[in-house]
Design an enzyme around this catalytic site. Sequence first.
Site, PDB file in Angstrom:
ATOM      1  N   LYS A  72       0.840  -1.195   0.000  1.00  0.00           N
ATOM      2  CA  LYS A  72       0.000   0.000   0.000  1.00  0.00           C
ATOM      3  C   LYS A  72       0.866   1.233   0.000  1.00  0.00           C
ATOM      4  O   LYS A  72       1.854   1.306   0.734  1.00  0.00           O
ATOM      5  CB  LYS A  72      -0.873   0.000   1.274  1.00  0.00           C
ATOM      6  CG  LYS A  72      -1.877   1.124   1.324  1.00  0.00           C
ATOM      7  CD  LYS A  72      -3.119   0.802   0.538  1.00  0.00           C
ATOM      8  CE  LYS A  72      -4.012   2.016   0.306  1.00  0.00           C
ATOM      9  NZ  LYS A  72      -3.547   2.876  -0.812  1.00  0.00           N
ATOM     10  N   LYS A  83       4.793   2.321   8.332  1.00  0.00           N
ATOM     11  CA  LYS A  83       3.610   3.150   8.613  1.00  0.00           C
ATOM     12  C   LYS A  83       2.362   2.291   8.802  1.00  0.00           C
ATOM     13  O   LYS A  83       1.629   2.448   9.770  1.00  0.00           O
ATOM     14  CB  LYS A  83       3.418   4.119   7.441  1.00  0.00           C
ATOM     15  CG  LYS A  83       2.386   5.192   7.678  1.00  0.00           C
ATOM     16  CD  LYS A  83       2.236   6.121   6.467  1.00  0.00           C
ATOM     17  CE  LYS A  83       3.551   6.769   6.060  1.00  0.00           C
ATOM     18  NZ  LYS A  83       3.357   7.853   5.078  1.00  0.00           N
ATOM     19  N   LYS A 106       5.273   1.981  -3.013  1.00  0.00           N
ATOM     20  CA  LYS A 106       5.252   3.380  -3.451  1.00  0.00           C
ATOM     21  C   LYS A 106       5.513   3.424  -4.943  1.00  0.00           C
ATOM     22  O   LYS A 106       6.216   2.559  -5.482  1.00  0.00           O
ATOM     23  CB  LYS A 106       6.352   4.183  -2.738  1.00  0.00           C
ATOM     24  CG  LYS A 106       6.066   5.673  -2.671  1.00  0.00           C
ATOM     25  CD  LYS A 106       5.076   5.947  -1.561  1.00  0.00           C
ATOM     26  CE  LYS A 106       4.845   7.395  -1.286  1.00  0.00           C
ATOM     27  NZ  LYS A 106       4.226   7.574   0.031  1.00  0.00           N
ATOM     28  N   THR A 129      -4.728  13.032   6.335  1.00  0.00           N
ATOM     29  CA  THR A 129      -3.319  13.068   6.749  1.00  0.00           C
ATOM     30  C   THR A 129      -3.078  14.248   7.682  1.00  0.00           C
ATOM     31  O   THR A 129      -2.489  14.097   8.756  1.00  0.00           O
ATOM     32  CB  THR A 129      -2.379  13.121   5.526  1.00  0.00           C
ATOM     33  OG1 THR A 129      -2.827  12.174   4.564  1.00  0.00           O
ATOM     34  CG2 THR A 129      -0.946  12.814   5.912  1.00  0.00           C
ATOM     35  N   ASN A 147      -1.596  19.360   0.490  1.00  0.00           N
ATOM     36  CA  ASN A 147      -2.740  18.734   1.174  1.00  0.00           C
ATOM     37  C   ASN A 147      -2.478  18.501   2.663  1.00  0.00           C
ATOM     38  O   ASN A 147      -3.333  18.817   3.506  1.00  0.00           O
ATOM     39  CB  ASN A 147      -3.085  17.415   0.466  1.00  0.00           C
ATOM     40  CG  ASN A 147      -4.077  16.583   1.249  1.00  0.00           C
ATOM     41  OD1 ASN A 147      -3.699  15.679   1.991  1.00  0.00           O
ATOM     42  ND2 ASN A 147      -5.347  16.903   1.124  1.00  0.00           N
ATOM     43  N   SER A 155      -7.283   5.601   3.724  1.00  0.00           N
ATOM     44  CA  SER A 155      -7.226   4.793   2.498  1.00  0.00           C
ATOM     45  C   SER A 155      -7.686   3.362   2.794  1.00  0.00           C
ATOM     46  O   SER A 155      -8.415   2.754   2.014  1.00  0.00           O
ATOM     47  CB  SER A 155      -5.801   4.736   1.953  1.00  0.00           C
ATOM     48  OG  SER A 155      -5.532   5.849   1.150  1.00  0.00           O
TER      49      SER A 155
HETATM   50  N1  GLU Z   1       0.855   8.855   0.136  1.00  0.00           N
HETATM   51  C1  GLU Z   1       0.346   8.756   1.466  1.00  0.00           C
HETATM   52  C2  GLU Z   1       1.441   8.365   2.448  1.00  0.00           C
HETATM   53  O1  GLU Z   1       2.619   8.621   2.239  1.00  0.00           O
HETATM   54  C3  GLU Z   1      -0.878   7.862   1.540  1.00  0.00           C
HETATM   55  C4  GLU Z   1      -0.691   6.455   1.087  1.00  0.00           C
HETATM   56  C5  GLU Z   1      -1.994   5.704   0.929  1.00  0.00           C
HETATM   57  O2  GLU Z   1      -3.038   6.247   1.184  1.00  0.00           O
HETATM   58  O3  GLU Z   1      -1.903   4.546   0.516  1.00  0.00           O
HETATM   59  O4  GLU Z   1       1.182   7.866   3.508  1.00  0.00           O
END
Ligand code: GLU
Length: 428
Positions: free
Chosen positions: A70, A94, A106, A190, A221, A362
């Site tokens: 994810k 995370k 990613k 976030t 954001n 998410s």
């Molecule tokens: N890009 C965001 C992060 O760095 C969200 C990732 C997601 O929602 O999968 O946590």
Amino acid sequence: MAMATNAFEMAQKQFDHVADLLGLEPQVREILRWPLREYHFRIPVRMDDGTIRVFQGYRVQHNDARGPNKGGIRFHPAETVDTVRALATWMTWKCAVVDLPLGGGKGGVIVDPATLSTSEKERLVRGYVQAIWKNIGPREDVPAPDVGTTPQMMGWMMDEYSKLAGQYTPGVITGKPVGGGGSLGRTEATGFGVIYTVREAMKHLKMDSSQCLAAIQGFGNVAQYAAIGFVEMLKGKVVCVSYWDRDDRCSYTVSKADGIDPHFLMSITDQYGSIDKAKAKAAGYAIEDGDAWIAKDVDVLIPAALEGQINAETVNHISSRVRIIAEGANGPTTPEADELIKQRGIFMIPDFLCNAGGVTVSYFESVQNDMNFYWSKEEVLQRLDEKMSVAFAAVLEMAEHEKVYMRDAAYMVAINRVVKAMQLRGWI
Ligand code: GLU
């Protein structure tokens, strides 16, 4: 992307340090120091003038022991495979620290999205999915937005995947627009998550949030909703934000000593996070140097832009008043700067705990997609608050029990959970 260190080397250095503290076996380290899989691909896109431009794309899957990979997809002109590797690795930690049944991934494309028309962007994101669709999916790898990508782009990506797969598949991607399979509260998630962790830190440190000042780096954001949350939930004041000015090709700090109005600043900010400085000046804001945010006399610093921003050079400008650093960005503090922050006794809320609100909602979005039943915004935010508060408490408990720095404690909680999943699956 001002970088003092290679982001992936930084992620490996942080991991190695905690692997030593935990006494992890060499073969376990070998698995976790590197992504399990990565895809590098070229994406040819027809531009509006009929020519073809070829973009470099990446998708990195760090570890899926706890569930599907994810993590977001970043569109940035200075993207490299090592930044994507670092960010994928941080996603594993995370998701684990907030106890989501997900792994880490990613994506990235080397591009400045501000140079593309809307239809060029649509063709680029559809091309990205055409290149990678066989290696992503609701049970394999679920992308999302990040720096330079938007909910609309996620909607196009979901559509492209659904067409290629031959069935409507909303769970392949999150951060979709509301009404197009997205979740209420994802936009705020976030930034609000950052503020929930700041609130918990203030309770722990016995600080009165209504008397506190914050300085924020960035106005994308994450920074926008962190600013709203600091002012509206904590009743504190945000004295500045900063942003990258595309015309002048440099960053500026936009300040107001008696507190910025985040809603007003959002109304004069374009979709790429550039603030209209003439309008800001006319409304009484001061426009200062891009690094000015870090030297502000405040209680809380919230770096919410890119990696490597608090480094050996900038760290010495941090005021003696600062008690909390809340890392809204991924990897904003280099290991050298981190060491000094630790010595100064500043309370660190590390990135993969602090900014986990986005991926948490998410996850809620994909759960709602699977059920085909959608929650109210209040329900989403209340569940988010609970997840963030529980994760914060687990990390704080680890820090106090093991007498370690908050970043190390967050790593310990996350690594233990990933190692346990690998053991249970018989990988190690
Ligand atoms: N890009 C965001 C992060 O760095 C969200 C990732 C997601 O929602 O999968 O946590």
